[in-house]
Design a protein around this motif. Structure first.
Motif, PDB file in Angstrom:
ATOM      1  N   ILE A 135     -20.347  40.272  14.397  1.00  0.00           N
ATOM      2  CA  ILE A 135     -20.975  41.545  14.722  1.00  0.00           C
ATOM      3  C   ILE A 135     -21.130  41.681  16.239  1.00  0.00           C
ATOM      4  O   ILE A 135     -21.270  42.786  16.772  1.00  0.00           O
ATOM      5  N   LEU A 242     -18.268  43.546   6.470  1.00  0.00           N
ATOM      6  CA  LEU A 242     -19.510  43.098   7.106  1.00  0.00           C
ATOM      7  C   LEU A 242     -20.186  42.080   6.214  1.00  0.00           C
ATOM      8  O   LEU A 242     -20.147  42.187   4.985  1.00  0.00           O
ATOM      9  N   ALA A 247     -26.038  42.520  10.060  1.00  0.00           N
ATOM     10  CA  ALA A 247     -24.763  43.069  10.524  1.00  0.00           C
ATOM     11  C   ALA A 247     -24.594  44.512  10.059  1.00  0.00           C
ATOM     12  O   ALA A 247     -24.144  45.376  10.822  1.00  0.00           O
ATOM     13  N   TYR A 251     -24.280  47.520  12.691  1.00  0.00           N
ATOM     14  CA  TYR A 251     -23.067  48.334  12.678  1.00  0.00           C
ATOM     15  C   TYR A 251     -23.432  49.816  12.615  1.00  0.00           C
ATOM     16  O   TYR A 251     -22.895  50.639  13.369  1.00  0.00           O
TER      17      TYR A 251
END
Length: 276
Positions: A135, A242, A247, A251
Motif C-alpha cells: 500500500i 488489496l 490498505a 486506498y
C-alpha cells in the motif's frame, strides 16, 4: 496438482503462503537466501516441498532455481514474487548504493524471475504471476519514498505485463498489503546511515528507532495467504488485490483526495490543446 514457486519464504507472508499451499496438497518450491530456514517445511512435506537457496539478485541462482523446480515437478504453474525489503530515508538522505540495491531486489529480482518462468508458461498457455507490492506504493509515506518507488515500478511493470500475457492464458496479479505481523518492520527493514535534522518531524518519525509498529501490525499473514490462494484459483483472477482493512481504507482515501484534486483542476487540464 499445482506447483507454486515462492520467493522469500524464510518468514512472514512468504512462509505463511508456502505453508498454506503445502497444507492444501499442492507442490511448493520454497526459497530463501538461507535455505536452512526452510528445512522444517521439507521435513513436514517431503514429497511436495522443494527448498532452494535463492538470492533473486543473482541471475545464475534464478535460472538454477527455475530449472530445478521444473526438473522436480515438471512445471512452475504459479510464481509469487514475495522477496523484498524496506528502506527508510528522506529522499535527500538516501545512499545511492543502498537505493540501487533496493531496486535490484524489489524490481529487477522479480523481473528476472518472471523472465525465467515465462517460456514454460507460454508453451503451456497457462500460469499465474503474483507480484507482492505494498500500500506504500499508493500512500507514499514520508521516509519511504525509495521503497514506495520500487513498489510503484513493480506495479507499472505488472500492469503492462498483465495486458501482454492475458491473451496467452497467463494471469498477473499485483497484491498491495497493508501492515501485517511479519518481520518487515524488523529484520527486513533497513534505513539510511545519515539522518538530517530538518526531516525529524517527517521522515525522522519513521526511522527504525522511532517506529513502534513492529509486532503490533493488525494483519494476519495466514489469512492473507488464504486470500492470495483464492485469488489465484478464482475463475477470474484479479489484476489488483488489496490485503488488510488498513490498505482498503488508505486506498479509498488516496483515491478520493486525488479525484477531488483532478476535478478541481479539470478545466485547466483539458485547456492545454492546440486551438485552430
Amino acid at each position: 496438482m499445482t506447483t507454486w514457486l515462492i520467493t522469500g519464504c524464510s518468514t512472514g507472508l512468504g512462509r505463511a503462503l508456502a505453508q498454506a499451499v503445502l497444507a492444501q496438497g499442492d507442490n511448493a518450491v520454497v526459497t530463501a537466501r538461507d535455505v536452512s530456514k526452510l528445512q522444517d517445511l521439507t521435513t513436514e512435506f517431503p514429497t511436495t516441498a522443494l527448498a532452494l537457496a535463492l538470492d533473486v539478485t543473482e541471475q545464475t541462482q534464478v535460472d538454477t532455481a527455475v530449472q530445478q523446480a521444473e526438473d522436480r515437478f515438471g512445471a512452475v504453474d504459479v510464481l509469487v514474487n514475495n522477496a523484498g525489503y524496506g528502506y527508510r530515508a528522506a529522499i535527500e538522505e538516501g545512499d545511492d548504493g543502498d537505493v540501487r540495491a533496493l531496486f535490484d531486489t524489489n524490481v529487477f529480482g522479480p523481473v528476472a524471475m518472471i523472465k525465467a518462468v515465462l517460456p514454460g508458461m507460454r508453451s503451456r498457455r497457462s500460469g499465474a504471476i503474483v507480484n507482492i507490492s505494498s500500500i506504500g506504493a499508493r500512500i507514499c509515506p514520508p521516509g519511504s519514498g525509495y521503497y514506495s518507488a520500487s513498489k510503484a515500478a513493480l506495479e507499472g511493470l505488472s500492469g503492462s505485463l498483465q495486458k501482454e500475457l492475458k491473451p496467452l492464458g497467463i494471469s498477473v496479479t499485483v497484491v498491495e498489503p497493508g501492515a501485517f505481523r511479519t518481520d518487515f518492520a524488523g529484520r527486513s527493514l533497513t534505513q539510511s546511515a545519515q539522518a538530517i535534522e530538518d526531516y525529524a518531524e517527517t521522515a525522522g518519525k519513521r526511522r527504525k528507532e522511532n517506529d513502534t509498529m513492529h509486532g503490533t501490525q493488525p494483519g494476519d499473514p495466514g489469512k492473507a495467504a488464504e486470500v492470495i490462494i483464492a485469488a489465484v484459483e478464482a475463475a477470474e483472477t484479479p489484476a489488483f488485490l488489496l490485503l488488510g482493512a488498513d490498505a482498503a481504507y488508505a486506498y479509498g482515501a488516496v483515491e478520493e483526495a486525488q479525484r477531488a484534486e483532478v476535478d478541481h483542476w479539470r478545466e485547466q487540464s483539458v485547456s492545454t490543446g492546440y486551438t485552430e
